[in-house]
Design an enzyme around this catalytic site. Sequence first.
Site, PDB file in Angstrom:
ATOM      1  N   HIS A 106       4.820   3.604  -8.630  1.00  0.00           N
ATOM      2  CA  HIS A 106       4.644   3.786  -7.189  1.00  0.00           C
ATOM      3  C   HIS A 106       3.194   4.086  -6.852  1.00  0.00           C
ATOM      4  O   HIS A 106       2.599   3.456  -5.985  1.00  0.00           O
ATOM      5  CB  HIS A 106       5.544   4.935  -6.705  1.00  0.00           C
ATOM      6  N   CYS A 154      -5.582 -14.705   6.752  1.00  0.00           N
ATOM      7  CA  CYS A 154      -6.215 -13.397   6.915  1.00  0.00           C
ATOM      8  C   CYS A 154      -5.368 -12.285   6.323  1.00  0.00           C
ATOM      9  O   CYS A 154      -5.650 -11.125   6.531  1.00  0.00           O
ATOM     10  CB  CYS A 154      -6.489 -13.121   8.393  1.00  0.00           C
TER      11      CYS A 154
END
Lengths: 882, 882
Positions: free
Chosen positions: A454, A838
């Site tokens: 994580h 983008c």
Amino acid sequence: MTGKTYVYSFAAKETQDKALLGGKGANLAIMTGMGLPVPPGFTITTEACNAYLAQGEQFPAGLEGQIKASLVELEKTTGKTFGDVANPLLVSVRSGAAISMPGMMDTILNLGLNDQTVVGLQEATGDARFAIDCYRRFIQMYGDVVIGIEHYEFENILEALKQKEGVKFDHELSVAGLTQLVAEYKQLVHNQTGRAFPQDPFEQLLMAVKAVFSSWNNQRAIVYRKVHQIPDDLGTAVNVQAMVFGNMGDDCGTGVAFTRNPSTGKKEIYGEYLINAQGEDVVAGIRTPEPISTLAEAMPEVHQELVRICELLERHYRDMQDLEFTVEKGRLYILQTRAGKRTAAAAIRIAVEMVQEGLLTKEEALLKVDPDQLDQLLHRRIDPDAAVDVIATGLPASPGAASGKIVFTADEAEALGQQGQAVLLVRTETTPDDIHGMIVAQGILTARGGMTSHAAVVARGMGTPCVSGCEAIKIDYEKEQFTVNGRLFRKGDIVSIDGSTGRVIAGEIKMIEPELSNEFNTLLTWADEVAGLGVRANADNPADAQKARDFGAKGIGLVRTEHTFMAADRLPHAQRMILAENREERAAALEQLQVMQEDDFYGILKVMAGYPVCIRLLDPPLHEFLPQAEQLMLDITTLKLTGGDQEELAEKEALLAKVRSLSEFNPMLGHRGCRLGVTFPEIYQTQARAIFKAMARLVKEGHQVKAEIEIPLVSSIKELALLKQEVVKVAEQVQAETNVQLDYTVGTMIELPRACLIADQIAQESGFFTFGTNDLTQTTFGFSRDDAEGKFLPHYLEAGILTDNPFAVIDREGVGELMRMAVNKARSVKPEISIGICGEHGGNPNSIEFCYEIGLDYVSCSPYRVPIARLAAAQATIRKKA
Amino acid sequence: MTGKTYVYSFAAKETQDKALLGGKGANLAIMTGMGLPVPPGFTITTEACNAYLAQGEQFPAGLEGQIKASLVELEKTTGKTFGDVANPLLVSVRSGAAISMPGMMDTILNLGLNDQTVVGLQEATGDARFAIDCYRRFIQMYGDVVIGIEHYEFENILEALKQKEGVKFDHELSVAGLTQLVAEYKQLVHNQTGRAFPQDPFEQLLMAVKAVFSSWNNQRAIVYRKVHQIPDDLGTAVNVQAMVFGNMGDDCGTGVAFTRNPSTGKKEIYGEYLINAQGEDVVAGIRTPEPISTLAEAMPEVHQELVRICELLERHYRDMQDLEFTVEKGRLYILQTRAGKRTAAAAIRIAVEMVQEGLLTKEEALLKVDPDQLDQLLHRRIDPDAAVDVIATGLPASPGAASGKIVFTADEAEALGQQGQAVLLVRTETTPDDIHGMIVAQGILTARGGMTSHAAVVARGMGTPCVSGCEAIKIDYEKEQFTVNGRLFRKGDIVSIDGSTGRVIAGEIKMIEPELSNEFNTLLTWADEVAGLGVRANADNPADAQKARDFGAKGIGLVRTEHTFMAADRLPHAQRMILAENREERAAALEQLQVMQEDDFYGILKVMAGYPVCIRLLDPPLHEFLPQAEQLMLDITTLKLTGGDQEELAEKEALLAKVRSLSEFNPMLGHRGCRLGVTFPEIYQTQARAIFKAMARLVKEGHQVKAEIEIPLVSSIKELALLKQEVVKVAEQVQAETNVQLDYTVGTMIELPRACLIADQIAQESGFFTFGTNDLTQTTFGFSRDDAEGKFLPHYLEAGILTDNPFAVIDREGVGELMRMAVNKARSVKPEISIGICGEHGGNPNSIEFCYEIGLDYVSCSPYRVPIARLAAAQATIRKKA
């Protein structure tokens, strides 16, 4: 005998084919062909391997005879004889596939040793210890990998002997002890196989070759090939090479050399060596190797020869080489050569200088540098000249360096971070509960978890330096401290981490801000010359835009406008707008915002004058601008229970009602993007007006500015048509008011599957497209990034369900297929339409290659990744041409 | 004169082309051609209209002459003359496009009246009042629609006269008053136009024709055509027909007739008539019309003729007709015929009986019934024999009827609903804040909002009856009451609504549960014979499954298994499983659940024995099983501030921590579906074991059961491969334990764009596909349904950005394209793979047609929509063949 040739001498000129000889065998043949001093030997081909495996692990007809013949030739060349006590021929047997692959049987040294020849070896080297140690190592390795006796069986015997002799290391064993060890090893082999350890060198050789072949199909190799999509029918070659010895006196030695400095790239022979030693002595760590620069003095002729060979190898391979050599009685032998690993800085310098030296073309040089590696140079990093007190090393989970006060909870991180203090969040491991602290921390350090934990995944996503899985650190949350190798660090102490190397360092360290070296700039200039794909940057403020321009961005691919509503001085107005009871109140709040936003846009457009700037109109849902419902509820409950200020209570209750009415189950799929524009037209009108007024000012000041006004999250053609019309109306008003002609287009972000599917319709209304691959990945996979990266995605990566994080590398099969479809549909109706990307993928080399393949015009990425993108764009172009 | 024919007599045999003559004109020509007694006349073609409009509102060359010639012929046929005082020809002028369209000029009656001919009319009818009233109506209508004088100008004059005479209704005016009215109307026309009301009947006619033509391009008509995608160049025809009069004595009359009972479908002439009356008398409401059954006695010959004509018309049109007739001096005239509107029950009976009568083929009969209309018959509805006290009528926003206690807030609805009371939620309008109340309410009534308002959209989505926009209801939230037309209803009073008609009814009403009539069953049997698409139902329990089977479902397309964890007796175990600290605790909780779930699956599988049952493994995120964080926080804060039980506090804090760690930003895209299966393998193992053990029991009891085990939310092939392997392992264990061979397959729900894009890969691992079009629509559009339907979707539908709610009707361009792609990819590698749909779209006829087009094997819908789906499936098949 069939006509098929399965065995090639290194000196045979017929073939240097890597597919047939394997990488190692081909290099040995090449070097031999160049006349370099390579110990003689021969390669058994990958075809032999395939034939062996196809026939149920049986040598194909003729192979044994060819090996025998080659051996006879090798005896002739070396003047030594297999099994000869006085002058024994010893060989190494090495596997060598065309592609380097773990899991296979690797190397057996000193094959040919037996109870007799070991005496010959002792006499030749004058080192009884060495000879008997070679023999016991040979039996152990051979017994393990060829005969198949478990490794621990040998280790048990070795351990018992060490205890008996009271020594700790293998090399401390006595010659007598080693001699006994050989006897016990042979007994072990006899007990397990029912027959004696093979004393016939030729039998040893045939069995070793078979073992190499069979290892092609061991479980680990099969899995590796499956994962890396390597065909199963490549097969492995086997190299049989005469042993040479670097430990036969002071006119002997062994070493490794790089043809250039792998750290800096400087053109100098770099490496280290030991006089009168074999490779294994280095591993045993008895003596410290000498730097290769001293070889000129120690062995001037050898040194001169090595320099000559390095030169020749570089000329041949046109790349920096990493080679292994041995000096036997004053004679230099090259045992192996391969492309040398190098730092990013070295890679760049070598590539550029090799062009200047005429060794490489510019295009070849561009392909020699791995864009991913450049990341090292583009993050803040620890000054290499700084003295560092490394207290531990973990995994390099997210690149960049950071210093900060140690905190142990996300809440503390948030509290101190909001006071403007630099903090380093230290946790055993992180969970989604820690996100608020991770956002503000300068760096993250965890004691547990791998490269896809994580902490690692989230930190990389946020661009925050992170060292994970640093198990040496023992955290005591109660006492708010950690210990590491006996040292104690308390909350508030300053620690630094280097997320590029995994180092954890005591105290604050001098950092270096990234900048481009001359060679780097040169390489990127060449990249821009060939790249068929432009590079822009994502930037939300003038400082980022300036950084992007400095790093060579040719425009801004995405200006997010959230901060023009969310910055501290804007938020009250934005909230007033949202909470307005009537049109007048809302208009007044927006009027305020418009004036402030005009300056925001003025700043960015000015920095990027001459280049296009793509500005995305407001995207996030309105509730992001309001306080959290939970906090309000707590405040209200507290006020009620404590009999607090009734006016404040009423105010909070009203605010809570509004927050509730705006709250959403799935904000990512909710009332945001152009859906806001449709339902609250004033918001986009305000933004458009601010942009166009800023442009008019700049034009009057003599700047050339070009804006691309981007409507986000379009899923149907009517949304775009409606909102485009409104933007154009505002532009016409501003043009009339200011008497300035504005250079602008209106387009859309393609970030929903449906937009891809109807891209032909959308193209007709749209001046440009940019792919918003973050949201497109979320919707195509049905993954909420905020949730996935914290919850199941690490598990998916570890279990191999996904090979890459699709938020880092474009998923070509799914998301990429939609992109390809969208490009083709759009270009079918409007061939000239500008299409960019983008999302974060715009800075990922693998994804950039894909963007080039499907015909995008440019990629846009964070300013710090612009150089990576420029190189990757050039490489994609060159590879496609090839 | 050009050669073009612009005018056709009804009696001309050249053409009956609807495109040229319009619908009305074509029917008049057809009836005339059949020899039916149609008052003579002629039709001016749509081509004339188009030519007129194309030439800037100028008659094309030849048209005026053709009209004149047709008129002369009409005079000849009728023996009357335009403008003749003694025997005046009067005509009606009616527009008639090919497609019935509102907004256009409709009808002018009694054209030909002027100051002279009005006397002739009076003499012919012997009714001075009637004649002068016709004249004043003619002037008023003509002045309004042809000359363009505002309607209210005439109304003002009329009102003044009524006040003067002291009467309330038009028909109470004296003959003298009406005579004066004519004079004042003519004065008005003169004042406004500067010239007298045209007295020349031919001039009247030409101007009326031009007015009809021009009305083709009025704003309302243009908008209507745009919305309904009707081409602008159809044009309208104009029908000029001799007037006949039903008010010339007791041997005259007028009426309307249906060839069958439009309410029940019974084969009988149904309608009503008035002796000695014109159509307008019915509107005026002076006399009550007689049922047509009495006509046989009143006018036996006319009745006999009418029966004959009805028979002929039905034979010709092969459909039930709705016709208008007039009896003039004992002679029956048919003025118009068209397909009659009918209830769903009538539609079914008529279709079935017409097949039995040999009028229609079965396939034709199937196409005569609108599947959407069947919804009426498939909801609980108000007993048609019940006396109803209708207090208001709103919009029929969501079908079905409901009774309940009035409540005015969602909180009250929830509170009473949870006590098991039936409530009706009454709100001015609903917002997303009201969802919790809407869920439990029996019905929803709003005073504001249209068919796409929040209340309407959400109610339809939930299948809850709703009447929206019932503006007569005035709500007073403070007093907790509403008034409607002077009557008062308080909180707790019982009210009923009929969401199929919009009626709001005082008190509780007798309801009828839906069941299939014999004719309905017959029709559906025929449907099943032709349908190329099967129909299954979604059902989560044995009762629903039984309903589905009764309604003809051939299997279950989706068993959601959420309730097998969430039902009141399961939830504690489910929570224990989630909160388990270790594997043993979790296993114990799952063991409990497995035993209970085995009975759940046993029940459904038993009901559906002989048919396949598709069971979806657990889909929702785990946090749905735990209490809400907000409530826990409030409890904790309260406990802290009030110094409550410390043990309870600690427990709640621990629970809150777990809830937080499971909470998600976007649960729809979060840790759910197969992602749960991957990270918590025990859950799916437990479910699989429960299913397979239930199957084994049933097989031992002699039932034939077939289960399809469905893995939800698959986005990559490895997820499916992994989980399938686990399910198969459990099946093999159960088979071994029970010694029963189980008939099962493992497949997946296709509900993410990526799954569609890699459907060929997925098909290779999958025994079947079902499309989960709810989630697929959410991800393809990027719309969270929970949020969209409450927030922006109603706005999108009203603004026409979307034409349909994509959660109700499959979006063919986007979602449908992905489905088509998935089907093609899957079939390319596994042609025989079974593919169905189980989203809500499975019950929507438009979507069913699409499913058939792209080659699905079946649709699955809620049990109550199974009959609709069966008919829609048949229609799709028939239309495709055509």
